[in-house]
Design an enzyme around this catalytic site. Structure first.
Site, short mmCIF file in Angstrom:
data_model
loop_
_atom_site.label_atom_id
_atom_site.label_comp_id
_atom_site.label_asym_id
_atom_site.label_seq_id
_atom_site.Cartn_x
_atom_site.Cartn_y
_atom_site.Cartn_z
CE LYS A 181 80.22 2.60 133.29
NZ LYS A 181 81.31 3.45 132.79
CG PHE A 226 87.09 2.72 152.93
CD1 PHE A 226 85.93 3.46 152.77
CD2 PHE A 226 88.07 3.19 153.80
CE1 PHE A 226 85.74 4.66 153.45
CE2 PHE A 226 87.90 4.39 154.48
CZ PHE A 226 86.73 5.13 154.30
CD GLU A 275 86.32 -0.01 135.22
OE1 GLU A 275 86.09 -0.90 136.03
OE2 GLU A 275 85.83 1.13 135.31
N1 HSE Z 1 86.44 3.13 133.62
C1 HSE Z 1 85.16 3.78 133.61
C2 HSE Z 1 85.17 4.86 132.57
C3 HSE Z 1 84.88 4.32 134.99
O1 HSE Z 1 86.22 5.15 132.00
O2 HSE Z 1 84.12 5.40 132.25
C4 HSE Z 1 83.44 4.48 135.34
O3 HSE Z 1 82.72 3.27 135.35
#
Ligand code: HSE
Length: 331
Positions: free
Chosen positions: A216, A9, A201
Site C-alpha cells: 500500500k 468474485f 489476507e
Molecule cells: N489484510 C488487510 C488488512 C486487508 O488487514 O488491512 C485490506 O487490504
C-alpha cells in the site's frame, strides 16, 4: 449505458455486486445507466445482462458461477466499457489481475481495481498504457478500503507539495498490536482471532510480515511523489518479534507500538513497528487505518477509517466509478 465486467468474485467482488444493486439509483443519478455484462471468478463466469442478486446467490450456494467460460475468453468476446478487478493480490507477480488490466487498458477500456498487486508491480507502465489508449484507472480501493486517500492526494491536495506520508495501513496488525497492548496476550494467540474477523489476507503472513502495508505504501508513494517505486524498494520489518512485555516498557513512558508505514519525498519507504506517543493521532485501536499527509499549503491532513471489508472496499470502487463517469455526466 456503461457496460461493466467484474473479474474476481470473492468477498470484495460480491460486495461490489451488492453495492451496485442496493445503491443503483443513487449511482445512476451520478453516472447514468450501467449494466453488468460479465462476472468471472478464477474458474467460472456468467455473462449477458447479469442479474447481480442471482449471481451472488449462485456463487454462495455453489462456490462458482454457472458457466465454464473463463475470464480470458470473456475479455475477448464480451463488449464492455469498464473492468472492475477484484482478483486476489500477489505483490510479487501482480497476477492474475495484471494481465487482465493490461489487456483491458490496451483495448481502451477503463479499469477500477481493488487489487494491489498490479499497481505494485507495474504502476507507471499501467498509467502509460492507459494514457496511450485513452483509458482511465481508478485504484482508491487498493489502499485503506473506505478511507479516502488516493483521491485525497490526487485531487483534494492537488497543487500542494507533499513532504511525507505516515500511516497505519494494515488493519490486521493494528488489531493484533492493540490487543497485545491492552490484554498483554501473545501475538500467536491473537492472530487466529484476527483471522476470524475476516480482514486478514488469505495468507496472514502478508499482514504480519508487513507486506500488505508495504504494498500500500508503494501505491501511495507513487501517487504522491510520482515515484516508480516497487515492492523491493520498501524496507520492511513485520510485527512477529513484538512481545506483550515491549508494550509494558513503552507504556511506562507514555508510548505504544504500531506498525507504521512511512514515505517521504526524498525516497524513504519504510514499514516497521515504531514507538509512538499515546497522544499521536496514529495511535489508533482495532482494525482501523489512518494516514497523516504532510504538505506545504494544507499543513497536516489526517484521515482515519475502515481499511478493509467488502462494503468498505465496495465504497471505494463505487467512488471511483462516480469519479470516472460522473464527469462525463457533468455531475
Ligand atoms: N489484510 C488487510 C488488512 C486487508 O488487514 O488491512 C485490506 O487490504
Amino acid at each position: 449505458m456503461i457496460r461493466v465486467a467484474i473479474f474476481g468474485f470473492g468477498n470484495v467482488g460480491r460486495g461490489v455486486a451488492r453495492a451496485l444493486t442496493n445503491n443503483r439509483e443513487l449511482i445512476e443519478k451520478k453516472i447514468g445507466k450501467f449494466e453488468v455484462v460479465a462476472i468471472a471468478d478464477s474458474k467460472s463466469s456468467i455473462h449477458g445482462d447479469v442479474d447481480l442478486k442471482y449471481a451472488v446467490e449462485y456463487k454462495l450456494r455453489h462456490g462458482r458461477l454457472p458457466s465454464d467460460v473463463k475470464a480470458d475468453e470473456l475479455m475477448e468476446n464480451v463488449e464492455f466499457d469498464l473492468l472492475i478487478d477484484t482478483t486476489p493480490t500477489d505483490v510479487f507477480t501482480g497476477e492474475p489481475g495484471l494481465s487482465y488490466i493490461k489487456q483491458a487498458l490496451s483495448m481502451g477500456k477503463d479499469v477500477i481495481t481493488s487489487n494491489k498487486g498490479p499497481l505494485v508491480v507495474a504502476f507507471r507502465e499501467l498509467f502509460r498504457l492507459a494514457e496511450k489508449n485513452e483509458a482511465r484507472i481508478g485504484y482508491e480501493a487498493t489502499v485503506g478500503g473506505a478511507m479516502p486517500v488516493v483521491k485525497l492526494i490526487q485531487r483534494e491536495l492537488a497543487g500542494n507539495q507533499i513532504f511525507r506520508l505516515r500511516g497505519i495501513l494494515n488493519g490486521t496488525t493494528n488489531y493484533i498490536l492493540s490487543r497485545m497492548e491492552r490484554e498483554k496476550m501473545p501475538y500467536s494467540q491473537i492472530l487466529s482471532e484476527a483471522q476470524e474477523l475476516g480482514i486478514a489476507e488469505a495468507n496472514p503472513e502478508y499482514d504480519v510480515k508487513g507486506y500488505d502495508a508495504g504494498a500500500k505504501l508503494v501505491i501511495l508513494a507513487n501517487t504522491a511523489f510520482s515515484f516508480d517505486a516497487k515492492f523491493s524498494s520498501v524496507k520492511i520489518v513485520g510485527i512477529e518479534d513484538i512481545t506483550p512485555e515491549a508494550f509494558e516498557v513503552a507504556g511506562e513512558k507514555g508510548y505504544t507500538i504500531r506498525l507504521v508505514a512511512e514515505a517521504d519525498s526524498r525516497g524513504k519507504l519504510e514499514v516497521s513497528p515504531r514507538l509512538i506517543k499515546m497522544t499521536n493521532p496514529l495511535a489508533i485501536y482495532g482494525t482501523l487505518n489512518a494516514l497523516l499527509v504532510e504538505t506545504d499549503l494544507a499543513g497536516e491532513v489526517f484521515v482515519i477509517g475502515k481499511g478493509a471489508g467488502d462494503r468498505e472496499t465496495a465504497s471505494a470502487i463505487v467512488s471511483d466509478m462516480v469519479d470516472i463517469y460522473g464527469r462525463d455526466n457533468g455531475h
